[in-house]
Design a protein around this motif. Structure first.
Motif, mmCIF file in Angstrom:
data_model
loop_
_atom_site.group_PDB
_atom_site.id
_atom_site.type_symbol
_atom_site.label_atom_id
_atom_site.label_comp_id
_atom_site.label_asym_id
_atom_site.label_seq_id
_atom_site.Cartn_x
_atom_site.Cartn_y
_atom_site.Cartn_z
ATOM 1 N N HIS A 187 0.839 -1.208 0.000
ATOM 2 C CA HIS A 187 0.000 0.000 0.000
ATOM 3 C C HIS A 187 0.866 1.247 0.000
ATOM 4 C CE1 HIS A 187 -2.472 3.153 2.044
ATOM 5 N NE2 HIS A 187 -3.351 2.750 1.129
ATOM 6 N N LYS A 189 3.868 1.552 -1.216
ATOM 7 C CA LYS A 189 4.449 1.698 -2.561
ATOM 8 C C LYS A 189 3.443 2.307 -3.536
ATOM 9 C CE LYS A 189 7.708 -2.173 -2.292
ATOM 10 N NZ LYS A 189 8.046 -3.517 -2.836
ATOM 11 N N ASN A 190 2.198 1.853 -3.454
ATOM 12 C CA ASN A 190 1.157 2.373 -4.342
ATOM 13 C C ASN A 190 0.906 3.858 -4.094
ATOM 14 O OD1 ASN A 190 0.912 -0.177 -5.404
ATOM 15 N ND2 ASN A 190 -0.965 -0.695 -4.289
ATOM 16 N N GLN A 191 0.959 4.264 -2.824
ATOM 17 C CA GLN A 191 0.740 5.664 -2.489
ATOM 18 C C GLN A 191 1.846 6.540 -3.068
ATOM 19 O OE1 GLN A 191 -2.597 5.188 -1.594
ATOM 20 N NE2 GLN A 191 -2.112 7.072 -0.492
ATOM 21 N N LYS A 193 3.569 5.888 -5.765
ATOM 22 C CA LYS A 193 3.351 5.964 -7.212
ATOM 23 C C LYS A 193 2.233 6.958 -7.556
ATOM 24 C CE LYS A 193 4.863 1.235 -8.166
ATOM 25 N NZ LYS A 193 4.423 -0.122 -8.603
ATOM 26 N N LYS A 194 1.161 6.948 -6.750
ATOM 27 C CA LYS A 194 0.034 7.844 -7.013
ATOM 28 C C LYS A 194 0.435 9.309 -6.900
ATOM 29 C CE LYS A 194 -4.037 5.099 -5.792
ATOM 30 N NZ LYS A 194 -5.177 4.992 -4.842
ATOM 31 N N LYS A 195 1.308 9.595 -5.925
ATOM 32 C CA LYS A 195 1.714 10.976 -5.710
ATOM 33 C C LYS A 195 2.799 11.418 -6.688
ATOM 34 C CE LYS A 195 0.563 10.899 -0.789
ATOM 35 N NZ LYS A 195 1.083 10.952 0.596
ATOM 36 N N GLY A 196 3.243 10.461 -7.514
ATOM 37 C CA GLY A 196 4.261 10.800 -8.513
ATOM 38 C C GLY A 196 5.635 10.971 -7.938
ATOM 39 N N GLU A 487 -7.461 -2.056 -3.727
ATOM 40 C CA GLU A 487 -6.850 -0.945 -3.007
ATOM 41 C C GLU A 487 -7.523 -0.741 -1.652
ATOM 42 O OE1 GLU A 487 -4.138 1.823 -2.128
ATOM 43 O OE2 GLU A 487 -4.147 0.529 -3.903
#
Length: 578
Positions: A187, A189-191, A193-196, A487
């Motif tokens: 989770h 890691k995904n966050q 990626k989402k924030k760029g 998610e």
């Protein structure tokens, strides 16, 4: 295959030895009579051997080698039971009691009395055993380990989950915790990626870009080529400290003796060996001191765990303070002080700095210091070389502590550690010591293993054992592969895991100095990554099927990766980022 079998054999021997010691101590606790006397109605219980009878209340049994129990100490008299194995004595003990009085009521009273006396007198038993059979240092180590065990739950916070909960519950809870932990990491890691945001930059052995790793405040940046060269070069010195036995067990290579192994693998000359102590003692690891003529360094290499006495040093795992100092000029500038510093024009103030580390490593460092400091000072005074201290595993931890003790004694001192275990708190030296460079293979199990880590793990397992509803929901939400989880489920797992983390109060220890993780790239085994990490990367003991994969701690693995890394950067346009 040979070195795998040799390693397995060595591990088996160590396991058998430890189990044998535990068995002996257990039997001693059961049969050593350091009691005040049996309860009423039992004054006539006897242990019969041949034609003689000995009162249980008048003799004590202590261990003697070669399958015999010799009664060697007693306030009233001295008697000896010969040719009786431990099991035979056990049979004699209980069979005679049963023949004397088979009353269930009386036997229950007798057993209760034995248990009570054992608890109250176990300290006397350990003291007696230690004084008769152990060296002073070993006796101190045994007493320290006993002290650690006695305060496991009350002071150290380690919960004995296997005694409090059914074994199956514990196993299921460990599985649930492992899934919860992995989901939380995914989770996060995904966050990112989402924030760029970019992940932690990684320097590989084959690229030549200018990306770098942002170090912790006050830390050095990514290691330059010269540092990697030293790390690769001295990894051989750290490995060869294990001698011919370690070379055979770890690498599957045979050398005729420790000296031959040292000379062949390091390419130094025999007359450049100043001292070599190949046999360890409790709180005094094996080591060697040699001249590295090519690099103009004096090298002190400290061996890691290889003998049972090294294991005792490892097990003295509580943190203790030790004295180190920093010197500061009148105007507030920091300075190093060796013998020559005293002659500087500016007077220096001596300030004590906070130093705290693994007790066994502190004692090991003090022992090595007593045996080598004068030799090193004399050698450096005549040669003008720089001191380098290296070590793998326990040797690395001892090297880091010793380097901290000597940081104002030998100017230019460098410390390189490989597979170093947890040494001290993050806000104290030697963990804060920038003269120490630590390399850890990704997934090395000892980089996140201290009493504090174990305490935190048992707290979380205990919570899941108590809350079976929550545990079942964790298992239900994580039954799919982590890449297939929604998610929403990942976020739920992250929230629950953070809740558990809030209950983690263990006193964590960390690897020392500037710490770098090294491993082969996923999907490209020919490429090696090395990156600097924060000490927060070692906050948790990560649960996985390979969490106890000792091959990741193998000194040969460190040596091979670093040698390959150096060869790669030597053949490419590698940037020194310092």
């Amino acid at each position: 295959r040979l070195h795998i079998y040799s390693s397995a054999f060595a591990s088996s021997i160590c396991n058998i030895y430890c189990r044998s010691v535990l068995l002996v101590l257990t039997l001693l606790v059961a049969h050593q009579n350091v009691f005040a006397g049996p309860p009423n109605g039992f004054s006539n219980i006897f242990l019969r051997g041949g034609s003689s009878s000995y009162s249980i209340s008048t003799f004590g049994v202590v261990k003697k080698a070669e399958n015999a129990f010799d009664v060697i100490e007693n306030q009233n008299n001295i008697t000896t039971i010969n040719n009786k194995t431990m099991s035979s004595i056990t049979d004699y003990f209980y069979s005679d009691i049963l023949r004397y009085d088979g009353s269930k009521k009386n036997m229950t009273a007798f057993v209760d009395w034995v248990q009570e006396q054992t608890k109250t007198k176990v300290g006397d038993l350990f003291s007696l055993f230690a004084s008769k059979f152990l060296s002073v240092d070993t006796a101190r180590a045994v007493q320290e380990i006993r002290k650690i065990l006695s305060k496991f739950e009350d002071e150290l916070g380690v919960i004995d989950v296997f005694s409090k909960y059914p074994t199956l519950d514990v196993i299921i809870s460990l599985q649930a915790l492992s899934r919860l932990q992995k989901s939380s990491i995914e989770h996060a890691k995904n966050q990112v990626k989402k924030k760029g945001l970019d992940a932690i930059p990684i320097r590989t052995a084959t690229n030549d870009d200018t990306s770098s790793v942002k170090p912790e405040k006050g830390r050095k940046s990514f290691p330059g080529k010269d540092v990697i060269s030293d790390l690769a070069h001295y990894s051989v010195f750290a490995s060869v400290a294990y001698g011919w036995k370690g070379s055979l067990a770890i690498m599957g290579k045979f050398h005729w003796g420790n000296l031959k192994a040292l000379l062949k693998r390091t390419n130094i000359r025999e007359n450049d060996i100043i001292e070599a102590k190949w046999n360890a003692a409790t709180h005094r690891p094996a080591y060697f001191l040699v001249r590295d003529i090519r690099r103009k360094n004096l090298v002190l290499s400290i061996r890691g765990t290889l003998s049972a006495k090294d294991v005792l040093t490892d097990l003295c795992a509580t943190a203790e303070d030790f004295d180190t100092f920093e010197y500061e000029s009148e105007n507030g500038e920091n300075g190093r002080m060796a013998g020559a510093v005293a002659g500087e024009s500016q007077p220096l103030r001596k300030n004590k700095i906070r130093s705290r580390a693994h007790y066994g490593m502190i004692e090991a460092a003090r022992s090595v210091s007593r045996m080598t400091q004068l030799k090193i000072a004399k050698e450096l005074a005549s040669s003008g070389d720089t001191l380098v201290i290296v070590g793998h595993s326990l040797g690395g931890g001892t090297a880091a502590v010793l380097g901290t003790m000597w940081r104002n004694t030998f100017p230019g001192l460098k410390v390189y550690t490989y597979g170093c275990p947890c040494v001290g708190p993050f806000d104290c030296y030697p963990v804060k010591n920038n003269d120490v460079v630590s390399v850890i293979v990704d997934g090395d199990p000892f980089s996140t293993l201290s009493l504090g880590h174990v305490a935190d793990l048992t707290v979380m397992v205990s919570e899941l054992c108590k809350d079976k509803v929550l545990r079942d929901e964790v298992l239900q939400r994580t039954e799919k592969r982590i890449t297939e989880m929604t998610e929403n489920d990942l976020a739920w797992c992250s929230k629950k895991y953070n809740h558990f983390k809030g209950k983690m109060k263990g006193d964590l220890l960390y690897p020392p100095g500037n710490t770098f993780i090294i491993n082969r790239q996923d999907g490209n085994r020919d490429c090696i990554d090395i990156r600097q990490v924060s000490h927060t990367d070692f906050n948790e003991l990560h649960l996985s099927p390979r969490m106890l994969d000792l091959s990741r701690h193998n000194p040969n693995r460190y040596e091979a990766l670093l040698q390959e890394l150096f060869q790669s950067i030597s053949n490419s346009n590698y940037h020194n980022l310092n």
